[in-house]
Design a protein around this motif. Structure first.
Motif, short mmCIF file in Angstrom:
data_model
loop_
_atom_site.label_atom_id
_atom_site.label_comp_id
_atom_site.label_asym_id
_atom_site.label_seq_id
_atom_site.Cartn_x
_atom_site.Cartn_y
_atom_site.Cartn_z
N ASP A 251 5.95 76.71 105.00
CA ASP A 251 4.96 77.08 106.02
C ASP A 251 4.12 75.86 106.39
OD1 ASP A 251 2.97 78.13 107.58
OD2 ASP A 251 2.49 79.81 106.24
N ALA A 252 4.40 75.29 107.55
CA ALA A 252 3.72 74.06 107.96
C ALA A 252 2.25 74.28 108.27
CB ALA A 252 4.42 73.46 109.18
N SER A 253 1.81 75.52 108.39
CA SER A 253 0.39 75.77 108.66
C SER A 253 -0.47 75.50 107.43
CB SER A 253 0.18 77.22 109.13
OG SER A 253 0.40 78.15 108.08
N TRP A 254 0.17 75.42 106.25
CA TRP A 254 -0.55 75.01 105.04
C TRP A 254 -0.38 73.50 104.86
CZ3 TRP A 254 -3.96 77.91 102.68
CH2 TRP A 254 -3.81 79.30 102.67
N PRO A 255 -1.47 72.75 104.78
CA PRO A 255 -1.34 71.29 104.59
C PRO A 255 -0.92 70.96 103.16
CG PRO A 255 -3.64 71.91 104.50
CD PRO A 255 -2.88 73.17 104.87
N ASP A 256 -0.50 69.73 102.95
CA ASP A 256 -0.06 69.29 101.62
C ASP A 256 -1.18 69.37 100.59
OD1 ASP A 256 2.53 68.77 102.50
OD2 ASP A 256 2.05 66.70 103.02
N ASP A 257 -2.42 69.26 101.04
CA ASP A 257 -3.55 69.30 100.11
C ASP A 257 -4.01 70.71 99.77
OD1 ASP A 257 -3.80 66.57 99.65
OD2 ASP A 257 -5.05 66.25 101.42
N ALA A 258 -3.33 71.71 100.30
CA ALA A 258 -3.65 73.09 99.90
C ALA A 258 -3.41 73.24 98.40
CB ALA A 258 -2.81 74.08 100.69
N ILE A 259 -4.19 74.10 97.78
CA ILE A 259 -4.14 74.28 96.34
C ILE A 259 -3.58 75.67 96.00
CG2 ILE A 259 -5.51 74.46 94.21
CD1 ILE A 259 -5.16 71.62 95.22
N VAL A 260 -2.65 75.68 95.07
CA VAL A 260 -2.08 76.94 94.55
C VAL A 260 -2.78 77.24 93.23
CG1 VAL A 260 0.02 78.13 93.82
CG2 VAL A 260 0.13 76.42 95.67
#
Length: 273
Positions: A251-260
């Motif tokens: 999902d490209a709407s989540w940036p790489d810096d999003a945290i799980v």
């Protein structure tokens, strides 16, 4: 319907029409018996050094996804009976044998070795073939314990598929080897089904970036919650099922810096954090 789903159904149809039930007779007794040819699959605990180095090369090409992280490979248990104490790993070719140093979490760095490349060597662990599975381990510094960075997971998927790490062992997967080993298809598709494993059994998984917060649905936990006991034996999530999850790496709407973020089962039960 996704291309992976179509390929899978086609493979099932081909397989079911190529094998007669026990005791069935052909109308034409003289007709030659049809056979199903399943491509040879390398022992799940015996990985191709060349393929793993292709995974290293992919990590280097796409390092921007996790620019501060390094690459390790990690061994994980596949069966309840797997003893992870004393695991040893080496690069083994016709004339070379190179032991690899394992960290406390059974992870290691794979060095480049020209002789191993020439000999098409294998990376071998001292365990039976169906007892272990493998994953790439990419962890950016500064990420809080109990969380993962989405860019790290994206790169883990691409490296893992490129390196041939996933050890799903059903013979049926032989028909789908191209679709299941293409990192661009698997890691960029909502149907890619690349499983990640948390450190402990998970109760819930949340993705967060700024004010945006989403709790992953049940369908993205526990290998989707759809595996039967018969299916489970073919999945390398066998003993890690309660630690398994899918991440929205596609999902490209989540940036790489999003945290799980993980809420663990023992947390929900009032155990230690």
């Amino acid at each position: 319907m996704s291309s992976l789903t179509i390929l899978f159904r086609l493979a099932v149809a081909m397989l079911s029409t190529s094998i007669l039930p026990a005791g069935a007779a052909r109308d034409d007794a003289a007709a030659p018996m049809q056979t199903v040819l399943v491509p040879y699959v390398r022992d799940p605990v015996d990985k191709s050094y060349r393929k793993m180095m292709a995974g290293v090369a992919r990590f280097e090409r796409e390092h921007a996804l996790a620019s501060a992280a390094s690459l390790r490979f990690r061994l994980l248990p596949r069966l309840p009976t797997t003893d992870m104490r004393g695991v040893a790993v080496r690069i083994a070719g016709e004339r070379i044998s190179v032991p690899l140093a394992l960290d406390g979490d059974n992870s290691f760095v794979l060095p480049r070795n020209e002789a191993a490349l020439r000999e098409d060597a294998a990376v071998i662990a001292n365990r039976r073939g169906d007892s272990l599975t493998w994953r790439a381990a990419i962890h950016s510094p500064g990420v809080a314990p109990g969380t993962r960075r989405l860019g790290d997971l994206r790169l883990e998927c691409r490296v893992g598929i490129e390196a041939g790490l996933v050890s799903n062992s059903s013979p049926l997967f032989g028909w789908l080897s191209d679709a299941l080993s293409n990192a661009d298809q698997v890691c960029a598709s909502a149907d890619g089904n690349y499983l990640f494993f948390a450190e402990r059994p998970v109760f819930a998984v949340t993705v967060r970036h700024g004010a945006r917060v989403e709790v992953l649905p049940f369908a993205m936990l526990y290998a989707g919650g759809r595996l039967t006991a018969n299916d489970l034996r073919f999945c390398d999530c066998q003993v890690l099922l309660d630690r398994s999850y899918y991440a929205p790496i596609f999902d490209a709407s989540w940036p790489d810096d999003a945290i799980v973020e993980f809420e663990y089962m023992d947390d929900a039960a009032g155990g230690a954090p």
